[in-house]
Design an enzyme around this catalytic site. Structure first.
Site, PDB file in Angstrom:
ATOM      1  N   LYS A   1       0.855  -1.189   0.000  1.00 23.91           N
ATOM      2  CA  LYS A   1       0.000   0.000   0.000  1.00 23.91           C
ATOM      3  C   LYS A   1       0.886   1.231   0.000  1.00 23.91           C
ATOM      4  CE  LYS A   1      -3.521   2.486   2.569  1.00 23.91           C
ATOM      5  NZ  LYS A   1      -4.596   2.395   3.562  1.00 23.91           N
TER       6      LYS A   1
ATOM      7  N   LYS B   1      -2.267  -1.481  -3.788  1.00 21.33           N
ATOM      8  CA  LYS B   1      -3.130  -0.305  -3.684  1.00 21.33           C
ATOM      9  C   LYS B   1      -2.305   0.962  -3.786  1.00 21.33           C
ATOM     10  CE  LYS B   1      -6.061   1.937  -0.322  1.00 21.33           C
ATOM     11  NZ  LYS B   1      -6.485   1.947   1.038  1.00 21.33           N
TER      12      LYS B   1
HETATM   13  C1  PBG Z   1      -6.962   3.790   5.571  1.00 18.78           C
HETATM   14  C2  PBG Z   1      -7.485   3.482   4.212  1.00 18.78           C
HETATM   15  C3  PBG Z   1      -7.403   4.353   3.132  1.00 18.78           C
HETATM   16  C4  PBG Z   1      -8.033   3.729   2.067  1.00 18.78           C
HETATM   17  C5  PBG Z   1      -8.503   2.493   2.511  1.00 18.78           C
HETATM   18  N1  PBG Z   1      -8.151   2.348   3.851  1.00 18.78           N
HETATM   19  C6  PBG Z   1      -6.865   5.725   3.036  1.00 18.78           C
HETATM   20  C7  PBG Z   1      -5.570   6.028   3.635  1.00 18.78           C
HETATM   21  O1  PBG Z   1      -4.689   5.174   3.742  1.00 18.78           O
HETATM   22  O2  PBG Z   1      -5.413   7.187   4.014  1.00 18.78           O
HETATM   23  C8  PBG Z   1      -8.160   4.365   0.723  1.00 18.78           C
HETATM   24  C9  PBG Z   1      -9.195   3.844  -0.188  1.00 18.78           C
HETATM   25  C10 PBG Z   1      -9.574   4.774  -1.274  1.00 18.78           C
HETATM   26  O3  PBG Z   1      -8.961   5.837  -1.487  1.00 18.78           O
HETATM   27  O4  PBG Z   1     -10.535   4.436  -1.972  1.00 18.78           O
HETATM   28  N2  PBG Z   1      -6.803   2.752   6.422  1.00 18.78           N
END
Ligand code: PBG
Length: 335
Positions: free
Chosen positions: A205, A259
């Site tokens: 991520k 991601k």
């Molecule tokens: C945070 C989380 C995020 C997303 C999923 N879980 C955002 C972040 O890491 O700040 C992003 C998903 C999206 O942008 O659709 N645990």
């Protein structure tokens, strides 16, 4: 796999097989079906509530009854799994994120309501991270300097995972990027008898600029100070993603996630080639918003953009994709 050119032009004309629709259908290498889709949904308090999210046009937060209706819709469309995210009331957010452990929090109530209504006809993937519960919007507990503490956070994530599994979650999905959390969550799930509770690790991520609308959706944008670069990955790194995946698999992840999605297709492909495990991609909020923006500007056609981008994930080796376009895409596939 080597590709040889068996004959020179004009004996070989690759356009021959593209000349008709039936032939294109016959030569298609990749197919997309509703079973490839995981539908992310945002939960809010109340009854009969739908709150549109301005930065995610076409996406709303739903109260638990509305979430149950979406779950039934997903079943009818052949979508196998939902990804749930709560928008916690501000007064329930705190420095220590204790609401994450409340067996009656919004997430757990939604899980139970969907399981009551739909049973095993739909899978529930639940987000494990503290950002919907912290008063500062970070995914973990912080020290005085604002640094996100790894081991103390993991302890909370283990409790959060058990809380969700007890409510009926099928796939525990840690999105926090703390080190060592998969092993401890797996051990705790086994210890509690949740042998079939899967873990889909957000293994690679990235600290991405594409998460903006999501932070609006879960109400953490206004709270967040700074960024998440001390735990989410540097977008410049690919080798490191492979290490992250290797570690999470060794710790017991059943599947892994990359991601964001489209900007990181190279990572998905490399993970699939190197490990041969189920890989999922998250077409994140900013990617959804980009498609909607180009459509609103008259620069593209939604249906074609949606299906082409989703197909790309399959072509890159993904087993499936989390997308806010899931219901629309499933409808386009004629489910
Ligand atoms: C945070 C989380 C995020 C997303 C999923 N879980 C955002 C972040 O890491 O700040 C992003 C998903 C999206 O942008 O659709 N645990």
């Amino acid at each position: 796999m080597t590709q040889t050119i068996p004959a020179p032009f004009p004996a070989l004309r690759l356009r021959r097989t593209r000349a008709t629709a039936w032939s294109r259908a016959m030569h298609r290498e990749t197919v997309l079906t509703p079973a490839d889709l995981i539908w992310p949904l945002f939960i809010t308090e109340g009854q009969g509530v739908e709150e549109p999210i301005a930065s995610l046009p076409g996406v709303s937060r739903w109260s638990v009854d509305g979430i149950v209706a979406r779950a039934k819709e997903a079943v009818a469309l052949g979508i196998p799994c939902l990804a749930l995210f709560p928008n916690t009331q501000p007064e329930r957010r705190s420095e220590d994120a204790r609401e994450a452990l409340n067996p009656d929090n919004l997430m757990c109530r939604a899980i139970r309501a969907i399981k009551d209504a739909c049973g095993e006809t739909i899978g529930l993937l639940t987000d494990v991270a503290l950002d919907p519960y912290t008063s500062h919007g970070q995914d973990g507990l912080i020290d005085e300097a604002g640094y996100v503490l790894n081991d103390a956070t993991v302890e909370m994530l283990v409790g959060q995972s058990l809380n969700q599994a007890a409510a009926g979650a099928d796939i525990i999905a840690p999105s926090d990027m703390m080190d060592g959390r998969i092993a401890l969550i797996r051990a705790a799930l086994e210890g509690d008898g949740h042998h079939n509770a899967q873990i889909m690790s957000y293994a690679a991520k990235y600290a991405s600029a594409f998460y903006g609308p999501f932070r609006d959706a879960v109400g953490s944008r206004g709270l967040l100070k700074g960024n998440k670069k001390t735990y989410q990955m540097d977008p410049a790194n690919a080798e490191e993603a492979l290490r992250e995946v290797a570690i999470d698999l060794a710790e017991g992840a059943d599947s892994v996630m990359v991601k964001p999605g489209l900007p990181y297709l190279d990572i998905a492909r490399r993970v699939k080639d190197q490990f041969g495990v189920p890989v999922y991609a998250y077409q994140v909020s900013g990617e959804y918003a980009m498609i909607e923006a180009v459509v609103a500007a008259g620069g593209g056609e939604r249906d074609a953009l949606v299906l082409e981008t989703l197909l790309a994930f399959k072509r890159a080796g993904c087993s499936g994709v989390l997308t806010y376009h899931a219901a629309h895409a499933a409808r386009l596939m004629g489910a």
